[in-house]
Design a protein around this motif. Sequence first.
Motif, PDB file in Angstrom:
ATOM      1  N   ARG A   1      37.543 153.537  37.460  1.00 13.39           N
ATOM      2  CA  ARG A   1      38.005 153.495  39.075  1.00 13.39           C
ATOM      3  C   ARG A   1      37.286 152.871  39.814  1.00 13.39           C
ATOM      4  O   ARG A   1      37.576 151.890  40.534  1.00 13.39           O
ATOM      5  CB  ARG A   1      38.204 155.118  39.410  1.00 13.39           C
ATOM      6  CG  ARG A   1      38.950 155.232  40.654  1.00 13.39           C
ATOM      7  CD  ARG A   1      38.484 154.693  42.023  1.00 13.39           C
ATOM      8  NE  ARG A   1      37.455 155.529  42.522  1.00 13.39           N
ATOM      9  CZ  ARG A   1      36.589 155.007  43.532  1.00 13.39           C
ATOM     10  NH1 ARG A   1      36.591 153.768  44.041  1.00 13.39           N
ATOM     11  NH2 ARG A   1      35.909 155.733  43.800  1.00 13.39           N
ATOM     12  N   VAL A   2      35.848 152.783  39.686  1.00 12.64           N
ATOM     13  CA  VAL A   2      34.946 152.465  40.275  1.00 12.64           C
ATOM     14  C   VAL A   2      34.808 150.720  40.197  1.00 12.64           C
ATOM     15  O   VAL A   2      35.061 149.920  41.178  1.00 12.64           O
ATOM     16  CB  VAL A   2      33.538 152.875  40.216  1.00 12.64           C
ATOM     17  CG1 VAL A   2      32.418 151.966  40.771  1.00 12.64           C
ATOM     18  CG2 VAL A   2      33.364 154.420  40.667  1.00 12.64           C
TER      19      VAL A   2
ATOM     20  N   TRP B   1      25.985 152.070  41.778  1.00  9.28           N
ATOM     21  CA  TRP B   1      26.372 151.842  40.490  1.00  9.28           C
ATOM     22  C   TRP B   1      25.405 151.850  39.424  1.00  9.28           C
ATOM     23  O   TRP B   1      25.501 152.577  38.277  1.00  9.28           O
ATOM     24  CB  TRP B   1      27.035 150.360  40.604  1.00  9.28           C
ATOM     25  CG  TRP B   1      27.316 149.938  38.919  1.00  9.28           C
ATOM     26  CD1 TRP B   1      26.643 149.191  38.223  1.00  9.28           C
ATOM     27  CD2 TRP B   1      28.584 150.061  38.609  1.00  9.28           C
ATOM     28  NE1 TRP B   1      27.259 148.704  37.034  1.00  9.28           N
ATOM     29  CE2 TRP B   1      28.528 149.390  37.028  1.00  9.28           C
ATOM     30  CE3 TRP B   1      29.883 150.786  38.866  1.00  9.28           C
ATOM     31  CZ2 TRP B   1      29.572 149.453  36.200  1.00  9.28           C
ATOM     32  CZ3 TRP B   1      30.879 150.865  38.000  1.00  9.28           C
ATOM     33  CH2 TRP B   1      30.633 150.079  36.640  1.00  9.28           C
TER      34      TRP B   1
ATOM     35  N   LEU C   1      22.010 162.934  40.735  1.00 11.14           N
ATOM     36  CA  LEU C   1      23.630 163.551  41.560  1.00 11.14           C
ATOM     37  C   LEU C   1      22.872 163.281  43.084  1.00 11.14           C
ATOM     38  O   LEU C   1      23.776 162.973  43.812  1.00 11.14           O
ATOM     39  CB  LEU C   1      23.931 164.704  41.156  1.00 11.14           C
ATOM     40  CG  LEU C   1      24.722 164.746  39.959  1.00 11.14           C
ATOM     41  CD1 LEU C   1      25.191 166.168  39.581  1.00 11.14           C
ATOM     42  CD2 LEU C   1      26.045 163.917  40.021  1.00 11.14           C
TER      43      LEU C   1
ATOM     44  N   PHE D   1      24.968 161.347  45.651  1.00  6.11           N
ATOM     45  CA  PHE D   1      26.033 162.073  46.738  1.00  6.11           C
ATOM     46  C   PHE D   1      25.367 161.332  47.940  1.00  6.11           C
ATOM     47  O   PHE D   1      26.029 161.040  48.965  1.00  6.11           O
ATOM     48  CB  PHE D   1      25.831 163.163  46.445  1.00  6.11           C
ATOM     49  CG  PHE D   1      26.606 163.768  45.471  1.00  6.11           C
ATOM     50  CD1 PHE D   1      27.658 163.215  44.752  1.00  6.11           C
ATOM     51  CD2 PHE D   1      26.358 165.172  44.892  1.00  6.11           C
ATOM     52  CE1 PHE D   1      28.348 163.808  43.696  1.00  6.11           C
ATOM     53  CE2 PHE D   1      27.047 165.663  43.769  1.00  6.11           C
ATOM     54  CZ  PHE D   1      28.122 164.951  43.382  1.00  6.11           C
TER      55      PHE D   1
HETATM   56  C1  HEM Z   1      27.566 162.838  36.204  1.00  6.69           C
HETATM   57  C2  HEM Z   1      28.533 161.751  36.549  1.00  6.69           C
HETATM   58  C3  HEM Z   1      29.053 161.299  37.735  1.00  6.69           C
HETATM   59  C4  HEM Z   1      29.448 162.245  38.937  1.00  6.69           C
HETATM   60  C5  HEM Z   1      29.407 163.798  39.116  1.00  6.69           C
HETATM   61  C6  HEM Z   1      29.947 161.232  40.035  1.00  6.69           C
HETATM   62  C7  HEM Z   1      30.237 161.761  41.386  1.00  6.69           C
HETATM   63  C8  HEM Z   1      30.822 160.882  42.225  1.00  6.69           C
HETATM   64  C9  HEM Z   1      31.628 161.453  43.358  1.00  6.69           C
HETATM   65  C10 HEM Z   1      32.044 162.653  43.703  1.00  6.69           C
HETATM   66  C11 HEM Z   1      31.900 160.276  44.023  1.00  6.69           C
HETATM   67  C12 HEM Z   1      32.890 160.131  45.339  1.00  6.69           C
HETATM   68  C13 HEM Z   1      34.323 160.255  44.969  1.00  6.69           C
HETATM   69  C14 HEM Z   1      34.602 159.457  44.053  1.00  6.69           C
HETATM   70  O1  HEM Z   1      34.703 158.092  44.320  1.00  6.69           O
HETATM   71  O2  HEM Z   1      35.153 159.680  42.924  1.00  6.69           O
HETATM   72  C15 HEM Z   1      31.263 158.991  43.454  1.00  6.69           C
HETATM   73  C16 HEM Z   1      31.327 157.668  43.876  1.00  6.69           C
HETATM   74  C17 HEM Z   1      30.722 156.830  43.292  1.00  6.69           C
HETATM   75  N1  HEM Z   1      30.299 156.608  41.743  1.00  6.69           N
HETATM   76 FE1  HEM Z   1      30.096 158.547  40.506  1.00  6.69          FE
HETATM   77  N2  HEM Z   1      29.578 160.027  39.676  1.00  6.69           N
HETATM   78  C18 HEM Z   1      29.109 160.189  38.370  1.00  6.69           C
HETATM   79  C19 HEM Z   1      29.016 158.902  37.520  1.00  6.69           C
HETATM   80  C20 HEM Z   1      29.348 157.702  37.664  1.00  6.69           C
HETATM   81  C21 HEM Z   1      29.193 156.419  36.962  1.00  6.69           C
HETATM   82  C22 HEM Z   1      28.956 156.533  35.339  1.00  6.69           C
HETATM   83  C23 HEM Z   1      29.354 155.127  37.818  1.00  6.69           C
HETATM   84  C24 HEM Z   1      29.160 153.900  37.395  1.00  6.69           C
HETATM   85  C25 HEM Z   1      28.760 153.508  36.504  1.00  6.69           C
HETATM   86  C26 HEM Z   1      29.535 155.876  39.030  1.00  6.69           C
HETATM   87  C27 HEM Z   1      29.592 155.093  40.352  1.00  6.69           C
HETATM   88  C28 HEM Z   1      29.915 155.269  41.482  1.00  6.69           C
HETATM   89  C29 HEM Z   1      29.943 154.389  42.724  1.00  6.69           C
HETATM   90  C30 HEM Z   1      29.653 152.899  42.809  1.00  6.69           C
HETATM   91  C31 HEM Z   1      30.497 155.349  43.712  1.00  6.69           C
HETATM   92  C32 HEM Z   1      31.039 154.835  45.229  1.00  6.69           C
HETATM   93  C33 HEM Z   1      32.554 154.594  44.870  1.00  6.69           C
HETATM   94  C34 HEM Z   1      33.229 154.117  46.011  1.00  6.69           C
HETATM   95  O3  HEM Z   1      32.450 153.997  47.236  1.00  6.69           O
HETATM   96  O4  HEM Z   1      34.459 153.749  46.109  1.00  6.69           O
HETATM   97  N3  HEM Z   1      29.358 157.224  39.209  1.00  6.69           N
HETATM   98  N4  HEM Z   1      30.635 159.527  42.297  1.00  6.69           N
END
Ligand code: HEM
Length: 220
Positions: A108-109, A123, A204, A208
């Motif tokens: 999605r990201v 990222w 995390l 966050f």
């Molecule tokens: C334990 C794993 C992870 C958790 C619990 C987590 C949790 C979250 C949450 C709650 C958000 C805000 C809501 C959403 O966009 O869904 C978020 C945003 C984001 N996450 Fe994760 N995430 C995880 C892994 C990852 C991974 C694997 C990537 C990319 C390689 C990533 C990249 C991002 C980015 C760039 C945002 C900002 C998105 C935006 O502003 O639209 N995250 N994450």
Amino acid sequence: MATLGEKFFAWFDERFNLKEDLRKILKKPVPPYATHPMYCLGGISFLCYLVLVVTGILLARYYIPTPEEAYSSVKFIMQEVTFGSLFRSIHHWAANMMIAAVVLHMFRVYLTGAFKKPRELNWIAGVALLLTTLIFGFSGYLLPWDQLSYWATTVGLQIPASIPVLGPAILKIFIGGAEVGAETLARFYFLHVFLLPMIVFMLLGMHFFMVRRQGISEPL
Ligand code: HEM
């Protein structure tokens, strides 16, 4: 009339002015596009992680990380402990769901371009979270110490071993001897219940913090 809980909270609030800070944290409006299910995948990953922590603490109460006792302690959890098989199954399915949710969240990201400026660092924190999630799953797989987990680990360890230059050193750190044995089990258990949870907790926190500071990106 105020309930006991409200009175309790008011006592703390009078001393530490918590309401104002809590309002700031909890009352931030969510943009309408961020209520789409695709934007809930990060939250679902986090929910799975919390379920894993709670069920993992319960399992650790009975699990014994030695080659002599590991298999029989898992059998004991499944057959003797009240709700043992239920909590072990929840732990198992939450682990599978978390990996699926994290990968979908990453897609999605990527597909909404949310990795671009100014979210590059988030990222990178995400990639580190993906890696730690996968190592979490891999280290947990060995713990039942049955034929499947033993040989899956022996084969799976060939992946880090094949990294150029660093491979043999990484293998040595994981395996702790000539082949998968008591030392490997102890190391994987330490990784699974101590080191990785601490690393994920820190990552995390960063993840966050950045989401709150930068807000959720607008769809393309
Ligand atoms: C334990 C794993 C992870 C958790 C619990 C987590 C949790 C979250 C949450 C709650 C958000 C805000 C809501 C959403 O966009 O869904 C978020 C945003 C984001 N996450 Fe994760 N995430 C995880 C892994 C990852 C991974 C694997 C990537 C990319 C390689 C990533 C990249 C991002 C980015 C760039 C945002 C900002 C998105 C935006 O502003 O639209 N995250 N994450």
